[in-house]
Write an enzyme that holds these catalytic residues in place. Structure first.
Site, short mmCIF file in Angstrom:
data_model
loop_
_atom_site.label_atom_id
_atom_site.label_comp_id
_atom_site.label_asym_id
_atom_site.label_seq_id
_atom_site.Cartn_x
_atom_site.Cartn_y
_atom_site.Cartn_z
N HIS A 29 6.20 10.12 8.11
CA HIS A 29 6.16 9.46 6.80
C HIS A 29 6.61 10.40 5.68
O HIS A 29 7.04 9.93 4.63
CB HIS A 29 4.74 8.95 6.52
CG HIS A 29 4.72 7.58 5.90
ND1 HIS A 29 5.17 6.45 6.56
CD2 HIS A 29 4.32 7.17 4.67
CE1 HIS A 29 5.04 5.41 5.76
NE2 HIS A 29 4.53 5.81 4.61
N ARG B 147 10.13 9.68 4.99
CA ARG B 147 10.26 8.44 4.22
C ARG B 147 9.97 8.71 2.74
O ARG B 147 10.69 8.24 1.86
CB ARG B 147 9.30 7.40 4.80
CG ARG B 147 9.24 6.06 4.04
CD ARG B 147 8.36 5.10 4.85
NE ARG B 147 7.84 3.99 4.07
CZ ARG B 147 8.48 2.84 3.89
NH1 ARG B 147 9.68 2.65 4.41
NH2 ARG B 147 7.93 1.86 3.18
N TYR C 42 6.92 7.28 -6.72
CA TYR C 42 7.95 8.30 -6.53
C TYR C 42 8.54 8.77 -7.85
O TYR C 42 9.13 9.85 -7.91
CB TYR C 42 9.04 7.77 -5.59
CG TYR C 42 8.48 7.45 -4.23
CD1 TYR C 42 8.07 8.48 -3.38
CD2 TYR C 42 8.32 6.13 -3.81
CE1 TYR C 42 7.52 8.19 -2.15
CE2 TYR C 42 7.77 5.84 -2.57
CZ TYR C 42 7.37 6.88 -1.74
OH TYR C 42 6.81 6.60 -0.52
N LYS D 168 6.10 -4.33 7.79
CA LYS D 168 4.71 -4.75 7.73
C LYS D 168 4.61 -6.24 7.42
O LYS D 168 5.41 -6.78 6.67
CB LYS D 168 3.96 -3.97 6.65
CG LYS D 168 3.63 -2.54 7.02
CD LYS D 168 2.78 -1.91 5.95
CE LYS D 168 2.32 -0.50 6.33
NZ LYS D 168 1.48 0.09 5.26
N ARG E 160 9.71 3.60 8.47
CA ARG E 160 8.38 3.96 8.94
C ARG E 160 8.50 4.33 10.42
O ARG E 160 9.40 3.87 11.11
CB ARG E 160 7.40 2.79 8.80
CG ARG E 160 7.20 2.30 7.37
CD ARG E 160 6.23 1.12 7.37
NE ARG E 160 5.96 0.64 6.02
CZ ARG E 160 6.58 -0.38 5.43
NH1 ARG E 160 7.54 -1.03 6.09
NH2 ARG E 160 6.27 -0.75 4.20
N HIS F 144 8.58 -2.41 0.18
CA HIS F 144 7.30 -2.49 -0.54
C HIS F 144 7.11 -3.88 -1.13
O HIS F 144 8.01 -4.41 -1.77
CB HIS F 144 7.26 -1.46 -1.67
CG HIS F 144 7.08 -0.06 -1.20
ND1 HIS F 144 7.40 1.05 -1.97
CD2 HIS F 144 6.61 0.44 -0.03
CE1 HIS F 144 7.14 2.15 -1.29
NE2 HIS F 144 6.65 1.80 -0.12
#
Length: 285
Positions: free
Chosen positions: A242, A245, A277, A171, A147, A268
């Site tokens: 992004h 990514r 994806y 995150k 990120r 994630h």
């Protein structure tokens, strides 16, 4: 109510380990419920809400053109608040339990083809002072799926060059190990030589990527670099850091990588986020 809101803030930050931005988003969504109760003159505070109160709020809030994704985010915040009240014995039931989440539309992320990725990184002007730095950044964004916030906050002390991996602080203060690709490693070596010639400001010494004044880079600067490169490379798509990514993940899926391994590399929390994806790959095929 103030004490409950304060306790809820502590719960989100400490017990759930959410970032400042996430905590703020949850509290802003909860404020929408407070505002509705005040406007509708419900007669009791939100901590005493009934299912009917919440059903009326949902009808009032979402009867317009609010997108399903925004609805889901707001309802997620509402569910979180009432679960907090239940678990911390402020009440003995959860009135939000039967409120259904809207079905989200499937929005596929914008990605680049391998050819477009190559055009983008090759558009870096290596004759400029920041050339090697920019090339190394592009290789890390694409080659490691970082990120933009993770790139600008990357520390030298978290890079294990000999072992070819980085410790990334993602995150929600979650950490993960991410490989450094051979290309990223090569270009970082060139940048390292350029970096040694900078006058690095006090307190900035451990940041991997710096601007010409020896300060940590900003997210806005990375966005500007990528958009200029996209224009120079003749890429018509609207792209951001992004996008690299997303492209990293989509290309891994196309080449048969294990979805759980991709989930780990991207950081994630939910596998369903990574599975988007597979849809990108199927659409491209």
């Amino acid at each position: 109510m103030k004490d409950i809101r304060k306790d809820y803030h502590i719960y989100l930050k400490l017990e759930r380990g959410l970032s400042e931005n996430s905590v703020l988003a949850y509290e802003q969504d909860l404020q929408k419920l407070v505002d509705y109760f005040n406007e509708a003159q419900v007669g009791h505070p939100i901590e005493d809400a009934t299912y009917e109160d919440l059903e009326a709020f949902v009808y009032n809030q979402f009867s317009g053109k609010t997108a399903a994704r925004s609805q889901a985010r707001i309802l997620s915040g509402i569910h979180s608040f009432y679960r907090f009240l239940l678990y911390h014995n402020y009440r003995d039931d959860d009135p939000s339990e039967l409120i259904e989440m809207p079905r989200k539309e499937l929005h596929l992320p914008n990605t680049l083809t391998l050819e477009e990725v190559n055009k983008l990184v090759e558009a870096v002007d290596l004759s400029k002072a920041e050339g090697h730095r920019n090339r190394a950044m592009m290789e890390m964004l694409y080659g490691s799926g970082l990120r933009v916030s993770e790139l600008v906050n990357l520390k030298l002390s978290d890079m294990y060059r000999t072992e070819h991996y980085m410790l990334i602080h993602g995150k929600g203060s979650k950490e993960r190990l991410v490989p450094i690709s051979p290309e990223a490693d090569k270009w970082f070596d060139f940048w390292w030589e350029d970096r040694a010639r900078l006058t690095i400001q006090s307190g900035q010494e451990d940041y991997a990527f710096l601007n010409r004044r020896g300060h940590q880079l900003t997210r806005a600067m990375i966005f500007t670099v990528i958009r200029r490169l996209a224009t120079k490379a003749g890429i018509q798509k609207t792209i951001s850091p992004h996008t690299l990514r997303h492209s990293f993940a989509a290309h891994l899926v196309e080449n048969g990588a294990d979805i759980h391994a991709i989930q780990e590399m991207l950081g994630h929390a939910s596998l369903s986020t990574t599975q988007i994806y597979t849809h990108v790959s199927a659409q491209r095929l």
